[in-house]
Design a protein around this motif. Structure first.
Motif, PDB file in Angstrom:
ATOM      1  N   VAL A 169      10.291  -3.434   0.863  1.00 19.13           N
ATOM      2  CA  VAL A 169      11.292  -3.416   1.927  1.00 19.13           C
ATOM      3  C   VAL A 169      10.683  -3.412   3.331  1.00 19.13           C
ATOM      4  O   VAL A 169      11.418  -3.409   4.325  1.00 19.13           O
ATOM      5  CB  VAL A 169      12.225  -2.188   1.780  1.00 19.13           C
ATOM      6  CG1 VAL A 169      13.035  -2.280   0.512  1.00 19.13           C
ATOM      7  CG2 VAL A 169      11.425  -0.890   1.812  1.00 19.13           C
ATOM      8  N   CYS A 170       9.366  -3.401   3.427  1.00 18.97           N
ATOM      9  CA  CYS A 170       8.731  -3.422   4.752  1.00 18.97           C
ATOM     10  C   CYS A 170       9.111  -4.701   5.500  1.00 18.97           C
ATOM     11  O   CYS A 170       9.283  -5.754   4.873  1.00 18.97           O
ATOM     12  CB  CYS A 170       7.206  -3.354   4.612  1.00 18.97           C
ATOM     13  SG  CYS A 170       6.595  -1.791   3.971  1.00 18.97           S
ATOM     14  N   PRO A 171       9.226  -4.664   6.812  1.00 21.05           N
ATOM     15  CA  PRO A 171       9.579  -5.882   7.553  1.00 21.05           C
ATOM     16  C   PRO A 171       8.558  -6.997   7.379  1.00 21.05           C
ATOM     17  O   PRO A 171       8.915  -8.174   7.449  1.00 21.05           O
ATOM     18  CB  PRO A 171       9.660  -5.411   9.008  1.00 21.05           C
ATOM     19  CG  PRO A 171       8.976  -4.091   9.051  1.00 21.05           C
ATOM     20  CD  PRO A 171       9.147  -3.485   7.696  1.00 21.05           C
ATOM     21  N   GLU A 172       7.308  -6.648   7.109  1.00 23.02           N
ATOM     22  CA  GLU A 172       6.284  -7.683   6.904  1.00 23.02           C
ATOM     23  C   GLU A 172       6.384  -8.353   5.531  1.00 23.02           C
ATOM     24  O   GLU A 172       5.819  -9.423   5.314  1.00 23.02           O
ATOM     25  CB  GLU A 172       4.879  -7.079   7.048  1.00 23.02           C
ATOM     26  CG  GLU A 172       4.580  -6.501   8.416  1.00 23.02           C
ATOM     27  CD  GLU A 172       4.905  -5.019   8.490  1.00 23.02           C
ATOM     28  OE1 GLU A 172       4.361  -4.353   9.383  1.00 23.02           O
ATOM     29  OE2 GLU A 172       5.704  -4.523   7.646  1.00 23.02           O
ATOM     30  N   SER A 173       7.061  -7.723   4.592  1.00 21.10           N
ATOM     31  CA  SER A 173       7.199  -8.285   3.246  1.00 21.10           C
ATOM     32  C   SER A 173       7.940  -9.610   3.291  1.00 21.10           C
ATOM     33  O   SER A 173       8.894  -9.785   4.048  1.00 21.10           O
ATOM     34  CB  SER A 173       7.965  -7.300   2.355  1.00 21.10           C
ATOM     35  OG  SER A 173       8.516  -7.934   1.215  1.00 21.10           O
ATOM     36  N   ALA A 180       6.679 -12.027  -1.813  1.00 21.79           N
ATOM     37  CA  ALA A 180       6.702 -10.721  -1.160  1.00 21.79           C
ATOM     38  C   ALA A 180       5.341 -10.350  -0.581  1.00 21.79           C
ATOM     39  O   ALA A 180       5.235  -9.838   0.534  1.00 21.79           O
ATOM     40  CB  ALA A 180       7.178  -9.649  -2.133  1.00 21.79           C
ATOM     41  N   SER A 181       4.283 -10.593  -1.352  1.00 23.33           N
ATOM     42  CA  SER A 181       2.928 -10.236  -0.902  1.00 23.33           C
ATOM     43  C   SER A 181       2.357 -11.339  -0.023  1.00 23.33           C
ATOM     44  O   SER A 181       1.399 -12.021  -0.382  1.00 23.33           O
ATOM     45  CB  SER A 181       2.013  -9.993  -2.104  1.00 23.33           C
ATOM     46  OG  SER A 181       2.462  -8.896  -2.854  1.00 23.33           O
ATOM     47  N   CYS A 182       2.936 -11.479   1.144  1.00 20.54           N
ATOM     48  CA  CYS A 182       2.528 -12.535   2.073  1.00 20.54           C
ATOM     49  C   CYS A 182       1.370 -12.037   2.950  1.00 20.54           C
ATOM     50  O   CYS A 182       1.085 -10.842   3.001  1.00 20.54           O
ATOM     51  CB  CYS A 182       3.706 -12.959   2.927  1.00 20.54           C
ATOM     52  SG  CYS A 182       4.415 -11.602   3.895  1.00 20.54           S
ATOM     53  N   PRO A 183       0.684 -12.931   3.664  1.00 21.70           N
ATOM     54  CA  PRO A 183      -0.446 -12.518   4.499  1.00 21.70           C
ATOM     55  C   PRO A 183      -0.097 -11.433   5.510  1.00 21.70           C
ATOM     56  O   PRO A 183      -0.914 -10.534   5.762  1.00 21.70           O
ATOM     57  CB  PRO A 183      -0.855 -13.823   5.190  1.00 21.70           C
ATOM     58  CG  PRO A 183      -0.497 -14.884   4.196  1.00 21.70           C
ATOM     59  CD  PRO A 183       0.787 -14.411   3.583  1.00 21.70           C
ATOM     60  N   ALA A 184       1.096 -11.476   6.102  1.00 24.57           N
ATOM     61  CA  ALA A 184       1.467 -10.464   7.091  1.00 24.57           C
ATOM     62  C   ALA A 184       1.480  -9.067   6.474  1.00 24.57           C
ATOM     63  O   ALA A 184       1.014  -8.101   7.093  1.00 24.57           O
ATOM     64  CB  ALA A 184       2.839 -10.790   7.682  1.00 24.57           C
ATOM     65  N   LEU A 185       2.010  -8.933   5.259  1.00 24.08           N
ATOM     66  CA  LEU A 185       2.050  -7.638   4.588  1.00 24.08           C
ATOM     67  C   LEU A 185       0.645  -7.183   4.226  1.00 24.08           C
ATOM     68  O   LEU A 185       0.258  -6.035   4.479  1.00 24.08           O
ATOM     69  CB  LEU A 185       2.922  -7.717   3.337  1.00 24.08           C
ATOM     70  CG  LEU A 185       3.004  -6.436   2.499  1.00 24.08           C
ATOM     71  CD1 LEU A 185       3.664  -5.311   3.302  1.00 24.08           C
ATOM     72  CD2 LEU A 185       3.776  -6.677   1.197  1.00 24.08           C
ATOM     73  N   VAL A 186      -0.130  -8.072   3.630  1.00 29.94           N
ATOM     74  CA  VAL A 186      -1.482  -7.725   3.194  1.00 29.94           C
ATOM     75  C   VAL A 186      -2.340  -7.311   4.381  1.00 29.94           C
ATOM     76  O   VAL A 186      -3.067  -6.315   4.333  1.00 29.94           O
ATOM     77  CB  VAL A 186      -2.118  -8.910   2.443  1.00 29.94           C
ATOM     78  CG1 VAL A 186      -3.569  -8.606   2.070  1.00 29.94           C
ATOM     79  CG2 VAL A 186      -1.307  -9.237   1.193  1.00 29.94           C
ATOM     80  N   GLY A 187      -2.254  -8.061   5.477  1.00 32.71           N
ATOM     81  CA  GLY A 187      -3.029  -7.745   6.659  1.00 32.71           C
ATOM     82  C   GLY A 187      -2.662  -6.398   7.255  1.00 32.71           C
ATOM     83  O   GLY A 187      -3.541  -5.615   7.638  1.00 32.71           O
ATOM     84  N   ALA A 188      -1.370  -6.098   7.323  1.00 30.86           N
ATOM     85  CA  ALA A 188      -0.916  -4.827   7.896  1.00 30.86           C
ATOM     86  C   ALA A 188      -1.353  -3.647   7.037  1.00 30.86           C
ATOM     87  O   ALA A 188      -1.770  -2.602   7.556  1.00 30.86           O
ATOM     88  CB  ALA A 188       0.602  -4.837   8.046  1.00 30.86           C
ATOM     89  N   VAL A 189      -1.266  -3.797   5.724  1.00 38.04           N
ATOM     90  CA  VAL A 189      -1.680  -2.727   4.810  1.00 38.04           C
ATOM     91  C   VAL A 189      -3.180  -2.473   4.935  1.00 38.04           C
ATOM     92  O   VAL A 189      -3.633  -1.323   5.025  1.00 38.04           O
ATOM     93  CB  VAL A 189      -1.301  -3.095   3.356  1.00 38.04           C
ATOM     94  CG1 VAL A 189      -1.984  -2.161   2.365  1.00 38.04           C
ATOM     95  CG2 VAL A 189       0.214  -3.050   3.173  1.00 38.04           C
ATOM     96  N   ALA A 221       4.718  -1.679   7.408  1.00 42.77           N
ATOM     97  CA  ALA A 221       3.735  -1.434   6.359  1.00 42.77           C
ATOM     98  C   ALA A 221       2.655  -0.441   6.781  1.00 42.77           C
ATOM     99  O   ALA A 221       2.285   0.458   6.020  1.00 42.77           O
ATOM    100  CB  ALA A 221       3.104  -2.757   5.936  1.00 42.77           C
ATOM    101  N   GLY A 222       2.149  -0.597   8.006  1.00 41.90           N
ATOM    102  CA  GLY A 222       1.119   0.321   8.472  1.00 41.90           C
ATOM    103  C   GLY A 222       1.630   1.743   8.570  1.00 41.90           C
ATOM    104  O   GLY A 222       0.925   2.704   8.207  1.00 41.90           O
ATOM    105  N   GLU A 223       2.859   1.904   9.052  1.00 41.12           N
ATOM    106  CA  GLU A 223       3.449   3.234   9.150  1.00 41.12           C
ATOM    107  C   GLU A 223       3.673   3.827   7.767  1.00 41.12           C
ATOM    108  O   GLU A 223       3.453   5.030   7.548  1.00 41.12           O
ATOM    109  CB  GLU A 223       4.765   3.173   9.922  1.00 41.12           C
ATOM    110  CG  GLU A 223       5.406   4.545  10.133  1.00 41.12           C
ATOM    111  CD  GLU A 223       6.681   4.488  10.949  1.00 41.12           C
ATOM    112  OE1 GLU A 223       7.403   5.499  10.970  1.00 41.12           O
ATOM    113  OE2 GLU A 223       6.954   3.433  11.559  1.00 41.12           O
TER     114      GLU A 223
END
Length: 362
Positions: free
Chosen positions: A244-248, A23-32, A335-337
């Motif tokens: 549930v974020c799309p980046e997750s 779940a905690s993939c680079p896309a999610l971490v980067g967006a957060v 995630a950013g939103e």
């Protein structure tokens, strides 16, 4: 100890929890991180090489601070082989149903700990956190020299005192409401306890230590973040809210299940991993939870093929649907939103609390 302060790590006092398993993939971490909160990669269940590549990917997405969470090696006598074998026999029907073999249970118990520490010390990241135990003082000293801020997950005042004495910079105080694995140092079924609620635990840890605190457990809204800040935390950690974020990287079935009326509640179970972890109650948990032994990571490896086969078959009833108690409040936002919405809710809550009229009405 690091010279960095906790509030130097983010614009908003919001931390995206490290969720092992994808779940905690680079896309999610980067967006957060780009949105002003603190994102976390999860090193658990990854090879050191995979972790290295994911860190590179996050650095390509953001120049903001982020963290990496590391599982502590499992200490103690280990699991009872006979109990694990009994559980293997119990799961034979699941293996037949999903047409897959059960996993092997003789994998190492340290999750590549030393190799991952070497990577994090050779090419430091801003923050490193630890779960399932507390590192030795020399480990904290090494990270302090590298300029890395360190956080240790605690589930009791005793664990908090141990982490402060060892040299941690901050504590992640995990209430029993949290989704996924409980981060307790000692997994002793003879001393099984349901855990302590977050607000009560925050008060206990505040009185036991002087370190900055990050609060975790069932938090889904900005008003809840305001509550834990008022209770003494310096930041709030949210996992299920970001799941549930799309980046997750969580499986789509897992994301949908969080708000599916079919899954009404969560519970702590050993059924999937051998360690207490909170997830949505499904068929697998009901049928096997009462019989699962205290055997981590042996049970995790044993059930891994079953969980993968269930996901492939589109069967959420056989998956580990980790979720905190606030799962029904999940919002499918980028995630950013989500970070910006939480920050706005937090600001509103703090403004209300500061308003004399609001306090008088309360």
């Amino acid at each position: 100890m690091s010279t960095t302060a906790l509030n130097d790590l983010f614009r908003y006092p919001i931390v995206q929890a490290p969720m092992a398993g994808g779940a905690s993939c680079p896309a999610l971490v980067g967006a957060v991180a780009e949105a002003g909160a603190l994102g976390f990669l999860a090193a658990g269940y990854k090879t050191a090489g995979s972790l290295y590549q994911e860190i590179k990917q996050v650095r390509g997405l953001t120049g903001q601070p982020f963290g990496v969470n590391v599982f502590m090696p499992q200490t103690g006598p280990g699991a009872d082989p006979a109990a694990v074998e009994v559980y293997r026999h119990q799961l034979a029907g699941e293996a037949g149903w999903y047409r897959t073999a059960l996993g092997e249970t003789d994998d190492g118990r340290d999750d590549g700990y030393e190799s991952k520490l070497a990577i994090l010390l050779e090419d430091p990241v801003p923050v490193v956190s630890f779960t399932f135990g507390c590192p030795k003082p020399e480990t904290f000293e090494a990270f302090a020299r590298a300029g890395t801020y360190t956080i240790v997950t605690v589930t009791s005042a005793e664990e908090a005192r141990t982490a402060q004495a060892a040299g941690a910079d901050a504590l992640c105080v995990q209430g029993v409401e949290a989704g996924g694995h409980q981060g307790t140092y000692r997994d002793d079924p003879a001393d099984e306890q349901p855990g302590t609620g977050l607000l009560a635990l925050l008060a206990q840890v505040r009185e036991a230590t002087t370190l900055p605190l990050v609060a975790a457990g069932g938090l889904m809204r900005g008003a809840q973040i305001a509550a834990v800040l008022a209770a003494g935390a310096g930041a709030a950690q949210l996992g299920t809210a970001f799941l549930v974020c799309p980046e997750s990287g969580a499986h789509p079935l897992h994301k949908r299940a969080l708000t599916d009326p079919l899954f009404q509640r969560t519970a702590l179970t050993r059924a999937f991993s051998g360690r207490p972890a909170r997830g949505l109650v499904n068929r697998f948990m009901r049928e096997h939870g009462p019989y699962a032994p205290a055997a981590y990571p042996e049970v995790h490896h044993l059930t891994a093929p079953l969980r993968k086969a269930a996901a492939t078959a589109g069967d959420a009833q056989g998956m580990a649907l980790w979720a905190g108690q606030g799962h029904r409040l999940a919002r499918e936002l980028p995630a950013g939103e989500l970070v910006r919405v939480l920050a706005a809710e937090l600001d509103t809550a703090l403004t209300d609390l500061a308003d004399p009229a609001f306090r008088s009405a309360s």
